[in-house]
Design a protein around this motif. Structure first.
Motif, PDB file in Angstrom:
ATOM      1  N   LEU A   1       0.814  -1.215   0.000  1.00 33.20           N
ATOM      2  CA  LEU A   1       0.000   0.000   0.000  1.00 33.20           C
ATOM      3  C   LEU A   1       0.850   1.269   0.000  1.00 33.20           C
ATOM      4  N   LYS A   2       2.067   1.187   0.512  1.00 31.98           N
ATOM      5  CA  LYS A   2       2.959   2.344   0.554  1.00 31.98           C
ATOM      6  C   LYS A   2       3.592   2.638  -0.809  1.00 31.98           C
ATOM      7  N   GLU A   3       3.668   1.624  -1.655  1.00 27.20           N
ATOM      8  CA  GLU A   3       4.352   1.754  -2.943  1.00 27.20           C
ATOM      9  C   GLU A   3       3.394   2.236  -4.030  1.00 27.20           C
ATOM     10  N   ASP A   4       3.937   2.918  -5.035  1.00 20.77           N
ATOM     11  CA  ASP A   4       3.148   3.293  -6.205  1.00 20.77           C
ATOM     12  C   ASP A   4       2.882   2.035  -7.028  1.00 20.77           C
ATOM     13  N   PRO A   5       1.636   1.839  -7.461  1.00 23.68           N
ATOM     14  CA  PRO A   5       1.311   0.644  -8.257  1.00 23.68           C
ATOM     15  C   PRO A   5       1.787   0.784  -9.706  1.00 23.68           C
ATOM     16  N   THR A   6       3.063   0.587  -9.925  1.00 26.09           N
ATOM     17  CA  THR A   6       3.662   0.750 -11.247  1.00 26.09           C
ATOM     18  C   THR A   6       3.593  -0.560 -12.025  1.00 26.09           C
ATOM     19  N   VAL A   7       3.059  -0.481 -13.239  1.00 26.43           N
ATOM     20  CA  VAL A   7       3.041  -1.638 -14.130  1.00 26.43           C
ATOM     21  C   VAL A   7       4.309  -1.578 -14.979  1.00 26.43           C
ATOM     22  N   VAL A   8       5.003  -2.702 -15.057  1.00 29.38           N
ATOM     23  CA  VAL A   8       6.225  -2.809 -15.844  1.00 29.38           C
ATOM     24  C   VAL A   8       5.965  -3.803 -16.971  1.00 29.38           C
ATOM     25  N   PHE A   9       6.358  -3.423 -18.180  1.00 31.70           N
ATOM     26  CA  PHE A   9       6.155  -4.298 -19.333  1.00 31.70           C
ATOM     27  C   PHE A   9       7.488  -4.886 -19.777  1.00 31.70           C
ATOM     28  N   PHE A  10       7.464  -6.186 -20.058  1.00 29.44           N
ATOM     29  CA  PHE A  10       8.633  -6.875 -20.579  1.00 29.44           C
ATOM     30  C   PHE A  10       8.240  -7.633 -21.833  1.00 29.44           C
ATOM     31  N   ARG A  11       9.156  -7.674 -22.790  1.00 30.97           N
ATOM     32  CA  ARG A  11       9.020  -8.532 -23.958  1.00 30.97           C
ATOM     33  C   ARG A  11       9.658  -9.859 -23.574  1.00 30.97           C
ATOM     34  N   VAL A  12       8.965 -10.939 -23.826  1.00 31.91           N
ATOM     35  CA  VAL A  12       9.513 -12.253 -23.502  1.00 31.91           C
ATOM     36  C   VAL A  12      10.573 -12.579 -24.547  1.00 31.91           C
ATOM     37  N   GLY A  13      11.790 -12.827 -24.068  1.00 34.29           N
ATOM     38  CA  GLY A  13      12.913 -13.104 -24.957  1.00 34.29           C
ATOM     39  C   GLY A  13      13.166 -14.592 -25.088  1.00 34.29           C
ATOM     40  N   PRO A  14      14.267 -14.929 -25.724  1.00 26.71           N
ATOM     41  CA  PRO A  14      14.614 -16.347 -25.893  1.00 26.71           C
ATOM     42  C   PRO A  14      15.031 -16.971 -24.564  1.00 26.71           C
ATOM     43  N   GLU A  15      14.975 -18.290 -24.527  1.00 23.11           N
ATOM     44  CA  GLU A  15      15.426 -18.992 -23.324  1.00 23.11           C
ATOM     45  C   GLU A  15      16.932 -18.832 -23.166  1.00 23.11           C
ATOM     46  N   ASP A  16      17.372 -18.811 -21.903  1.00 21.47           N
ATOM     47  CA  ASP A  16      18.809 -18.734 -21.648  1.00 21.47           C
ATOM     48  C   ASP A  16      19.425 -20.133 -21.702  1.00 21.47           C
ATOM     49  N   GLU A  17      20.704 -20.231 -21.394  1.00 24.31           N
ATOM     50  CA  GLU A  17      21.407 -21.515 -21.480  1.00 24.31           C
ATOM     51  C   GLU A  17      20.861 -22.562 -20.509  1.00 24.31           C
ATOM     52  N   GLU A  18      20.120 -22.119 -19.483  1.00 22.32           N
ATOM     53  CA  GLU A  18      19.525 -23.054 -18.519  1.00 22.32           C
ATOM     54  C   GLU A  18      18.084 -23.404 -18.878  1.00 22.32           C
ATOM     55  N   GLY A  19      17.606 -22.882 -20.024  1.00 23.33           N
ATOM     56  CA  GLY A  19      16.247 -23.179 -20.462  1.00 23.33           C
ATOM     57  C   GLY A  19      15.187 -22.297 -19.820  1.00 23.33           C
ATOM     58  N   LEU A  20      15.603 -21.219 -19.163  1.00 24.94           N
ATOM     59  CA  LEU A  20      14.658 -20.310 -18.522  1.00 24.94           C
ATOM     60  C   LEU A  20      14.322 -19.159 -19.455  1.00 24.94           C
ATOM     61  N   GLU A  21      13.074 -18.684 -19.381  1.00 23.35           N
ATOM     62  CA  GLU A  21      12.676 -17.538 -20.197  1.00 23.35           C
ATOM     63  C   GLU A  21      13.464 -16.305 -19.780  1.00 23.35           C
ATOM     64  N   THR A  22      13.746 -15.463 -20.745  1.00 27.08           N
ATOM     65  CA  THR A  22      14.365 -14.172 -20.447  1.00 27.08           C
ATOM     66  C   THR A  22      13.338 -13.082 -20.747  1.00 27.08           C
ATOM     67  N   PHE A  23      13.522 -11.929 -20.104  1.00 21.78           N
ATOM     68  CA  PHE A  23      12.596 -10.820 -20.273  1.00 21.78           C
ATOM     69  C   PHE A  23      13.389  -9.565 -20.601  1.00 21.78           C
ATOM     70  N   ASP A  24      12.976  -8.888 -21.672  1.00 25.53           N
ATOM     71  CA  ASP A  24      13.643  -7.674 -22.115  1.00 25.53           C
ATOM     72  C   ASP A  24      12.755  -6.477 -21.785  1.00 25.53           C
ATOM     73  N   ILE A  25      13.340  -5.439 -21.215  1.00 26.05           N
ATOM     74  CA  ILE A  25      12.599  -4.222 -20.924  1.00 26.05           C
ATOM     75  C   ILE A  25      12.209  -3.562 -22.245  1.00 26.05           C
ATOM     76  N   VAL A  26      10.977  -3.077 -22.315  1.00 24.78           N
ATOM     77  CA  VAL A  26      10.510  -2.377 -23.510  1.00 24.78           C
ATOM     78  C   VAL A  26      10.987  -0.932 -23.415  1.00 24.78           C
ATOM     79  N   GLU A  27      11.932  -0.567 -24.275  1.00 27.17           N
ATOM     80  CA  GLU A  27      12.525   0.768 -24.226  1.00 27.17           C
ATOM     81  C   GLU A  27      12.016   1.683 -25.332  1.00 27.17           C
ATOM     82  N   ASP A  28      11.518   1.121 -26.420  1.00 28.30           N
ATOM     83  CA  ASP A  28      11.026   1.914 -27.541  1.00 28.30           C
ATOM     84  C   ASP A  28       9.681   2.545 -27.173  1.00 28.30           C
ATOM     85  N   ASP A  29       9.581   3.878 -27.287  1.00 27.12           N
ATOM     86  CA  ASP A  29       8.364   4.592 -26.887  1.00 27.12           C
ATOM     87  C   ASP A  29       7.129   4.123 -27.652  1.00 27.12           C
ATOM     88  N   GLU A  30       7.246   3.969 -28.950  1.00 27.61           N
ATOM     89  CA  GLU A  30       6.098   3.562 -29.764  1.00 27.61           C
ATOM     90  C   GLU A  30       5.603   2.174 -29.352  1.00 27.61           C
TER      91      GLU A  30
END
Length: 104
Positions: A51-80
């Motif tokens: 409740l003390k924190e601002d409810p900020t939504v963060v968007f990530f593009r799901v990237g390729p799996e890493d060497e351990e087979g885990l999903e990676t997430f890329d921050i969306v930096e392009d404004d459009e």
């Protein structure tokens, strides 16, 4: 109907480049222009802290799996791209809230 009994948050922990863990609740996941995206909000186990924190939504593009087979997430930096996916999320979220209100 008790919503808290039905609601189970989907929590993921992401590790940043400095190896620091950050917990998020998955609000939504969707596709846009052949890419998968997730909408996340910071997750706090203590409701008072949340409740003390601002409810900020963060968007990530799901990237390729890493060497351990885990999903990676890329921050969306392009404004459009960011405005497009935030608009999609807002429409989906509003529709979800309308449906929830109908159930109550």
């Amino acid at each position: 109907k008790n919503i808290s009994e039905e609601y189970m948050a989907d929590i993921i922990t992401l590790v940043d480049e400095d190896n620091n863990p950050h917990s998020f609740e998955i609000m939504d996941h969707f596709e846009y222009k052949d890419n998968a995206y997730v909408a996340l909000v910071p997750y706090f186990e203590d409701p008072a802290q949340a409740l003390k924190e601002d409810p900020t939504v963060v968007f990530f593009r799901v990237g390729p799996e890493d060497e351990e087979g885990l999903e990676t997430f890329d921050i969306v930096e392009d404004d459009e791209e960011y405005y497009a996916i935030s608009g999609i999320f807002e429409e989906r979220y509003n529709k979800m809230m309308e449906e929830l209100e109908k159930e109550l």
